[in-house]
Design a protein around this motif. Structure first.
Motif, short mmCIF file in Angstrom:
data_model
loop_
_atom_site.label_atom_id
_atom_site.label_comp_id
_atom_site.label_asym_id
_atom_site.label_seq_id
_atom_site.Cartn_x
_atom_site.Cartn_y
_atom_site.Cartn_z
N ASN A 84 0.81 -1.20 0.00
CA ASN A 84 0.00 0.00 0.00
C ASN A 84 0.85 1.26 0.00
OD1 ASN A 84 -2.27 -1.61 0.08
ND2 ASN A 84 -2.38 -1.56 2.31
N PHE A 85 2.06 1.19 0.57
CA PHE A 85 2.96 2.34 0.60
C PHE A 85 4.10 2.09 -0.39
CE2 PHE A 85 1.19 2.12 4.94
CZ PHE A 85 0.53 3.33 4.94
N ASN A 86 3.75 1.98 -1.62
CA ASN A 86 4.66 1.56 -2.68
C ASN A 86 5.84 2.51 -2.87
OD1 ASN A 86 5.76 0.18 -4.75
ND2 ASN A 86 3.97 0.23 -6.06
N ILE A 87 5.67 3.80 -2.62
CA ILE A 87 6.73 4.76 -2.88
C ILE A 87 7.91 4.56 -1.93
CG2 ILE A 87 7.31 7.22 -2.83
CD1 ILE A 87 4.44 7.76 -3.73
N LEU A 88 7.64 4.27 -0.69
CA LEU A 88 8.70 4.19 0.30
C LEU A 88 9.16 2.77 0.62
CD1 LEU A 88 7.41 6.89 2.77
CD2 LEU A 88 9.22 7.10 1.08
N SER A 89 8.67 1.79 -0.09
CA SER A 89 9.08 0.42 0.22
C SER A 89 9.43 -0.31 -1.06
CB SER A 89 7.96 -0.31 0.96
OG SER A 89 6.83 -0.43 0.15
N THR A 90 10.10 -1.43 -0.90
CA THR A 90 10.44 -2.23 -2.06
C THR A 90 9.25 -3.09 -2.45
OG1 THR A 90 11.30 -4.00 -0.68
CG2 THR A 90 12.85 -2.31 -1.35
N SER A 91 9.35 -3.76 -3.58
CA SER A 91 8.20 -4.53 -4.08
C SER A 91 7.90 -5.74 -3.20
CB SER A 91 8.47 -4.98 -5.51
OG SER A 91 9.62 -5.81 -5.54
N GLY A 92 8.86 -6.21 -2.44
CA GLY A 92 8.63 -7.36 -1.57
C GLY A 92 7.97 -7.00 -0.25
N GLY A 93 7.66 -5.73 -0.04
CA GLY A 93 7.02 -5.32 1.19
C GLY A 93 7.99 -4.90 2.28
N ASP A 94 9.29 -4.98 2.01
CA ASP A 94 10.26 -4.56 3.02
C ASP A 94 10.32 -3.04 3.07
OD1 ASP A 94 12.55 -7.18 2.07
OD2 ASP A 94 10.95 -7.17 3.56
N SER A 95 10.48 -2.53 4.24
CA SER A 95 10.55 -1.09 4.43
C SER A 95 12.00 -0.65 4.31
CB SER A 95 9.97 -0.70 5.77
OG SER A 95 10.60 -1.47 6.75
N PHE A 96 12.48 -0.60 3.11
CA PHE A 96 13.89 -0.41 2.84
C PHE A 96 14.42 0.93 3.38
CE2 PHE A 96 17.31 1.02 -0.01
CZ PHE A 96 18.23 0.05 0.28
N ILE A 97 13.71 2.01 3.16
CA ILE A 97 14.22 3.33 3.54
C ILE A 97 14.35 3.45 5.06
CG2 ILE A 97 13.65 5.79 3.59
CD1 ILE A 97 12.61 5.49 0.76
N PHE A 98 13.33 3.04 5.80
CA PHE A 98 13.38 3.18 7.25
C PHE A 98 14.37 2.20 7.87
CE2 PHE A 98 9.26 5.06 6.29
CZ PHE A 98 9.43 6.28 6.91
N THR A 99 14.46 1.00 7.33
CA THR A 99 15.43 0.04 7.84
C THR A 99 16.85 0.53 7.56
OG1 THR A 99 13.86 -1.74 7.42
CG2 THR A 99 16.15 -2.38 7.73
N LEU A 100 17.07 1.06 6.38
CA LEU A 100 18.39 1.60 6.03
C LEU A 100 18.74 2.78 6.93
CD1 LEU A 100 20.79 1.37 4.06
CD2 LEU A 100 19.60 3.02 2.62
N ALA A 101 17.77 3.65 7.19
CA ALA A 101 18.02 4.79 8.08
C ALA A 101 18.35 4.32 9.49
CB ALA A 101 16.80 5.71 8.11
N LEU A 102 17.66 3.30 9.97
CA LEU A 102 17.92 2.77 11.30
C LEU A 102 19.33 2.18 11.38
CD1 LEU A 102 16.70 2.11 14.11
CD2 LEU A 102 16.03 -0.09 13.16
N ILE A 103 19.74 1.47 10.35
CA ILE A 103 21.06 0.84 10.36
C ILE A 103 22.17 1.87 10.19
CG2 ILE A 103 22.56 -0.73 9.07
CD1 ILE A 103 20.06 -2.48 8.66
N ILE A 104 22.00 2.83 9.30
CA ILE A 104 23.04 3.84 9.09
C ILE A 104 23.15 4.76 10.30
CG2 ILE A 104 23.66 5.88 7.72
CD1 ILE A 104 22.75 4.35 5.27
N TYR A 105 22.03 5.13 10.86
CA TYR A 105 22.02 6.02 12.03
C TYR A 105 22.71 5.36 13.22
CZ TYR A 105 20.12 9.77 14.88
OH TYR A 105 19.97 10.86 15.69
N ASN A 106 22.70 4.05 13.25
CA ASN A 106 23.36 3.28 14.31
C ASN A 106 24.51 2.47 13.72
OD1 ASN A 106 21.48 3.76 16.68
ND2 ASN A 106 20.09 3.17 15.05
N GLY A 107 25.31 3.11 12.90
CA GLY A 107 26.39 2.44 12.20
C GLY A 107 27.44 1.83 13.09
N TYR A 108 27.55 2.32 14.31
CA TYR A 108 28.55 1.77 15.22
C TYR A 108 28.23 0.32 15.58
CZ TYR A 108 25.22 2.57 19.02
OH TYR A 108 24.12 2.55 19.83
N LEU A 109 27.01 -0.12 15.32
CA LEU A 109 26.62 -1.50 15.60
C LEU A 109 26.74 -2.41 14.38
CD1 LEU A 109 23.47 -0.76 17.73
CD2 LEU A 109 25.71 -1.48 18.52
#
Length: 150
Positions: A84-109
């Motif tokens: 339903n939120f096709n613009i901000l997610s990949t076709s498989g339903g993964d929330s790529f942008i928010f997951t990527l932001a979470l991982i990059i923002y916490n790059g020390y982990l």
């Protein structure tokens, strides 16, 4: 100045410089990766301590946790309703942008996230540690400075 914020910005800078300068596969985790992660984690504890030393509120050490919690919740929402939120997610339903932001923002982990890949704990860990590490430093600082003031 909020030392936790400055430390998180430093974490992002170190992550970007280290990750893009790294040779080999991004899934190769070396001892250096763990050392960088440990040093950055200790800096977060120190940042919480410095916030307490400057007599800032506890909330000043936790607002990064709230941002991480928002990224985590949005990642789950967009993962659940990905089509339903096709613009901000990949076709498989993964929330790529928010997951990527979470991982990059916490790059020390980065080493722990790679180790825990394909488990849900890889996304929960940054949220938990963004609460635990600055809080630990903040409460250590509060205890030390309350004893000094008495």
């Amino acid at each position: 100045m909020n030392y936790v914020t400055v430390t998180y910005l430093l974490n992002v800078l170190v992550y970007v410089m280290y990750f893009f300068g790294k040779g080999g596969s991004e899934t190769d985790v070396t001892l250096t990766d763990y050392i960088v992660s440990a040093v950055m984690s200790l800096l977060l504890i120190l940042a919480g301590y410095l916030n307490a030393k400057q007599d800032k509120t506890y909330r000043s050490a936790l607002w990064i946790f709230f941002i991480n919690a928002l990224f985590f919740v949005m990642s789950g929402v967009f993962d659940q309703f990905g089509n339903n939120f096709n613009i901000l997610s990949t076709s498989g339903g993964d929330s790529f942008i928010f997951t990527l932001a979470l991982i990059i923002y916490n790059g020390y982990l980065f080493p722990l996230i790679v180790t825990l890949d394909r488990s849900g704990f890889a996304l929960v860990l940054p949220v938990l540690l963004s609460f635990i590490l600055p809080s630990l430093g903040y409460w250590i600082g509060k205890v030390i400075f309350s004893k000094n003031s008495v």
